[in-house]
Design an enzyme around this catalytic site. Structure first.
Site, PDB file in Angstrom:
ATOM      1  N   CYS A  44      -7.552 -11.929 -22.975  1.00 21.66           N
ATOM      2  CA  CYS A  44      -7.524 -12.834 -23.183  1.00 21.66           C
ATOM      3  C   CYS A  44      -5.958 -13.701 -23.717  1.00 21.66           C
ATOM      4  CB  CYS A  44      -8.430 -13.779 -22.862  1.00 21.66           C
ATOM      5  SG  CYS A  44      -9.660 -13.730 -24.013  1.00 21.66           S
ATOM      6  N   CYS A 100       8.508 -50.897 -46.977  1.00 14.65           N
ATOM      7  CA  CYS A 100       9.998 -51.861 -46.002  1.00 14.65           C
ATOM      8  C   CYS A 100      10.730 -51.270 -45.140  1.00 14.65           C
ATOM      9  CB  CYS A 100      10.719 -52.604 -46.913  1.00 14.65           C
ATOM     10  SG  CYS A 100      11.855 -51.377 -47.683  1.00 14.65           S
ATOM     11  N   CYS A 110       6.141 -39.621 -53.419  1.00 13.87           N
ATOM     12  CA  CYS A 110       5.552 -39.533 -54.706  1.00 13.87           C
ATOM     13  C   CYS A 110       4.027 -39.012 -53.838  1.00 13.87           C
ATOM     14  CB  CYS A 110       4.852 -41.067 -55.144  1.00 13.87           C
ATOM     15  SG  CYS A 110       3.465 -41.181 -56.328  1.00 13.87           S
ATOM     16  N   CYS A 149      11.366 -46.622 -50.657  1.00 11.14           N
ATOM     17  CA  CYS A 149      12.862 -46.989 -51.478  1.00 11.14           C
ATOM     18  C   CYS A 149      12.934 -47.047 -53.537  1.00 11.14           C
ATOM     19  CB  CYS A 149      13.989 -48.283 -50.803  1.00 11.14           C
ATOM     20  SG  CYS A 149      13.045 -50.194 -50.854  1.00 11.14           S
ATOM     21  N   CYS A 193      10.468 -50.475 -53.286  1.00 10.74           N
ATOM     22  CA  CYS A 193       9.336 -50.238 -53.062  1.00 10.74           C
ATOM     23  C   CYS A 193       9.050 -49.232 -54.633  1.00 10.74           C
ATOM     24  CB  CYS A 193       9.333 -50.212 -51.904  1.00 10.74           C
ATOM     25  SG  CYS A 193       9.685 -51.366 -50.904  1.00 10.74           S
ATOM     26  N   HIS A 233       4.455 -48.699 -58.079  1.00 15.42           N
ATOM     27  CA  HIS A 233       3.961 -47.467 -59.413  1.00 15.42           C
ATOM     28  C   HIS A 233       4.331 -49.101 -60.631  1.00 15.42           C
ATOM     29  CE1 HIS A 233       5.583 -44.332 -56.841  1.00 15.42           C
ATOM     30  NE2 HIS A 233       4.226 -44.101 -57.451  1.00 15.42           N
ATOM     31  N   HIS A 242       1.697 -41.835 -62.197  1.00 14.74           N
ATOM     32  CA  HIS A 242       2.616 -40.687 -61.538  1.00 14.74           C
ATOM     33  C   HIS A 242       3.701 -40.747 -60.820  1.00 14.74           C
ATOM     34  CE1 HIS A 242       0.079 -42.654 -57.317  1.00 14.74           C
ATOM     35  NE2 HIS A 242      -0.874 -42.200 -58.350  1.00 14.74           N
ATOM     36  N   HIS A 264     -13.704 -16.171 -26.972  1.00 13.41           N
ATOM     37  CA  HIS A 264     -12.792 -16.052 -25.337  1.00 13.41           C
ATOM     38  C   HIS A 264     -11.516 -17.168 -25.371  1.00 13.41           C
ATOM     39  CE1 HIS A 264     -11.222 -16.105 -21.512  1.00 13.41           C
ATOM     40  NE2 HIS A 264     -11.915 -16.964 -20.778  1.00 13.41           N
TER      41      HIS A 264
HETATM   42 ZN   LIG Z   1       3.130 -42.750 -56.182  1.00 14.09          ZN
HETATM   43 ZN   LIG Z   2      10.509 -50.373 -49.323  1.00 14.57          ZN
END
Ligand SMILES: [Zn+2]
Ligand SMILES: [Zn+2]
Length: 696
Positions: free
Chosen positions: A357, A538, A546, A564, A567, A572, A580, A612
């Site tokens: 099978c 965005c 990250c 980007c 952002c 952060h 981070h 099975h």
């Molecule tokens: Zn982060």
């Molecule tokens: Zn962005």
């Protein structure tokens, strides 16, 4: 006139699909030939009337006599005409059939001996452009009592393709058939008063009971003639499943009253012996290959349908090479519109046998209707002989052409897989897939994987590895795949043509999640190494990724985060994220460039429950195009003397269920869902995705 005569004789059948759109198996009449070698003429439709006219390349056709054309025209569908034609000996015997000849026809699922009664013309008579079709009027022979059946209801007319065997003509002394009846298309208009005068007088002379003995003798002579030690024979079980072998012994075994045959089978069957029956050895062969059955259960091997006539000195007939070439050609995946009629039912799909099978479910998933996988399959190395040829001819083409692959074909393939355990033991599908793609088809690894930025490994499947707390209680494959790759810092180097994802479970019993949503579309944009990605916040082109943001509870935990540069800075600056260490992505595009998303489509789900394996196949773009396949859904006979009944079911409800939102799916009350929905959601082992875009 010579011209008229020639015009009448030039019939043909289309053996290759032509550019002009004539389908294979179309029967036509050529009226002229162009200087370039094209035939000018027309083809006939189902009723025998001219359907379309035009030209066809001569090399795409095979010439027929008028009689052959008439017989073939009554065969439907048209593809069966080519099958019959390629069986040259049988077809020529059918063309020469005489009254009272004994034939075997396949009727529903049974093989039935019949006596030829009449040749019937069907279609409008003497109308220009009409070729009357020819069918057979047959009388059933009751094999149980060796008497002619006295059914008052006339049998339907049989086409030439219904006849699977013709008794040697020297057993009969009757006259060749003459066409005696002309009928319209309404078959119910058959009336016995139109029967051949010759037949009437014969019956009148001999009386209605006299023919019984003739028939019995004829049948006996036929079986005697055709079945002896050394004969190729087949044993047909109740539902049409067949085993083949050579008769090695005929006699009355100890304790029996009738004649039995000892066959050496082509394939091993666990319950078979080495030639021993009871305590006595009647012949010797490899173990598990000797089968003993009453002689009456044997029939001549239908793969060699026609019994050669010793009285004839004709050279053995060879099928036209163009036909063979055509019949060997690769069959495309089953089209969405054909799946339900072609595949759904009992004894459909790949027949399971002896722990197969895992392999049946995998092969069925890969080859039934996946267009994406098929592109790769077509490009893979093929050799005339050897295992990839067996896979193509005996499994893939057989499945797509006839909708059923008998267990012996699969066993033949399993035995060639190198390691003996593949033929006997239950294996993991992933192990089989790797062997299949790497060693049988010589396909490059499907996945090129980058670990921590470095190209590291190639693979054929991807095993999901996640911690339970990394995803929700009912995760989707999309979430699992992303988490699995991101948490190990893995990326795909390129878009795979086929992506096989193994669900997180250990061994056959333990599954990490009681339910997993098989995402019907898998977006792999964010797990591709070199592909531009969108900023998580965005939507502009992302420059940073990250990993530490991955599980952030304010930012859709579990979702891959890339940003980007703007952002990235903003996210952060939050105190909880200042530690981070986002890393820069390698791909840059101008900021205004749009990001293309890369999606893959689910085409199969392999499921496992109590060791099975079964499979669900999405056989086309329609959301409801789902079928379920189980190679051992049912069993006929007991454990020792039976066989498995593979079943394919249509399950559009699975598609309906998956069309809901993930929220609805994860909270659905499975006790209110169909059993198949529950199995798909709870038992998934592997999800198979394909590319369906035009990137390749
Ligand atoms: Zn982060
Ligand atoms: Zn962005």
């Amino acid at each position: 006139m010579e011209l008229d005569k020639e015009r009448q004789e030039r019939y043909f059948i289309v053996v290759r699909r032509s550019k002009k759109g004539l389908s294979r198996g179309a029967v036509g009449r050529a009226d002229a030939e162009t200087a370039a070698g094209d035939l000018i003429g027309m083809v006939y439709g189902g009723s025998g009337s001219a359907r379309s006219s035009g030209t066809v390349k001569k090399e795409d056709t095979y010439p027929l006599s008028r009689h052959q054309a008439q017989l073939l025209l009554f065969v439907s569908p048209a593809s069966r005409r080519l099958e019959l034609l390629s069986n040259v000996q049988l077809f020529s015997a059918i063309c020469d059939l005489a009254q009272d000849d004994l034939v075997v026809v396949k009727r529903k699922k049974d093989f039935q001996p019949c006596l030829v009664k009449n040749l019937i013309q069907i279609g409008k008579k003497d109308k220009p452009g009409v070729l009357q079709m020819l069918g057979f009027e047959l009388d059933l022979v009751d094999t149980e009592q060796d008497i002619l059946s006295k059914k008052t209801v006339p049998l339907p007319f049989f086409s030439a393709a219904d006849i699977v065997q013709v008794a040697p003509s020297h057993l009969n002394t009757s006259q060749p058939l003459r066409v005696s009846i002309d009928l319209g298309l309404n078959r119910k208009a058959v009336s016995r008063i139109y029967s051949m005068p010759a037949l009437n007088s014969r019956n009148a002379k001999k009386g209605s009971t006299l023919s019984n003995k003739d028939v019995a003798n004829s049948i006996q002579a036929m079986s005697h003639y055709s079945l002896e030690v050394g004969s190729m024979a087949e044993v047909i079980s109740l539902n049409g499943l067949t085993v083949y072998g050579v008769i090695r012994w005929i006699g009355v075994p100890d304790g029996k009253k009738h004649y039995w045959a000892g066959l050496e089978l082509d394939t091993e069957v666990t319950t078979c012996s080495d030639g021993t029956l009871g305590t006595k050895q009647y012949f010797t062969c490899e173990r598990n290959k000797a089968l003993f059955v009453p002689l009456t259960n044997c029939k001549p091997d239908s793969r060699f349908l026609f019994i050669p006539n010793e009285n004839e000195n004709k050279k053995p007939l060879e099928p036209p090479s163009v036909l063979l070439e055509d019949l060997n050609e690769d069959v495309p995946p089953v089209a969405e519109r054909d799946v339900l009629s072609h595949l759904v039912g009992r004894m459909r799909g790949i027949q399971g046998h002896f722990n197969s099978c895992y392999l049946d479910a995998t092969l069925f998933s890969l080859f039934t209707s996946s267009i994406g996988f098929n592109r790769m399959f077509n490009r893979s190395a093929d050799s005339e002989e050897g295992i990839s040829h067996i896979l193509r001819r005996d499994i893939v083409n057989c499945l797509r052409r006839s909708g059923f692959v008998p267990a012996e074909n699969v066993m033949k393939f399993r035995k060639q897989l190198g390691c003996k355990s593949f033929a006997t033991e239950e294996k993991d599908p992933e192990e089989f897939i790797t062997l299949l793609l790497k060693d049988v088809l010589h396909i490059e690894p499907l996945l090129k994987i980058r670990a921590r930025g470095e190209l590291s490994q190639d693979a054929y499947t991807h095993q999901i590895i996640v911690e339970k707390n990394q995803v929700g209680a009912v995760p989707s494959v999309q979430q699992l795949l992303e988490m699995s790759l991101v948490s190990s810092d893995l990326k795909f180097e390129e878009i795979p043509s086929c992506l096989i994802v193994q669900m997180p479970r250990f061994g056959k019993k333990f599954k990490m999640f009681p339910k997993i949503i098989p995402s019907t579309e898998l977006d792999i944009t964010d797990v591709l190494h070199c592909s531009p990605r969108e900023c998580f916040l965005c939507g502009h082109v992302a420059e940073y990724e990250c990993d530490q943001c991955l599980m952030d509870h304010k930012l859709q935990p579990g979702k891959i985060k890339q940003y980007c540069s703007i952002c990235n800075t903003q996210v952060h600056t939050h105190p909880s994220r200042q530690e981070h260490t986002p890393h820069k992505l390698t791909v840059h595009l101008p900021e205004d460039a749009s990001v293309q998303r890369h999606q893959m489509q689910l085409f199969a789900v392999l499921c496992i429950n109590t060791s099975h394996y079964v499979s669900f196949v999405k056989y086309g773009p329609d959301p409801r195009s789902w079928i379920f396949f189980d190679s051992m859904a049912d069993r006929c006979g007991d454990d020792n003397n039976g066989y498995n009944v593979p079943v394919i079911r249509s399950c559009p409800e699975v598609g309906d269920f998956l069309s809901q939102s993930e929220e609805e799916i994860s909270t659905a009350d499975l006790s209110q869902c169909s059993e198949l929905v529950r199995r798909l959601l709870c038992d998934s082992y592997m999800c198979l995705y394909q590319r369906t875009d035009n990137h390749q």
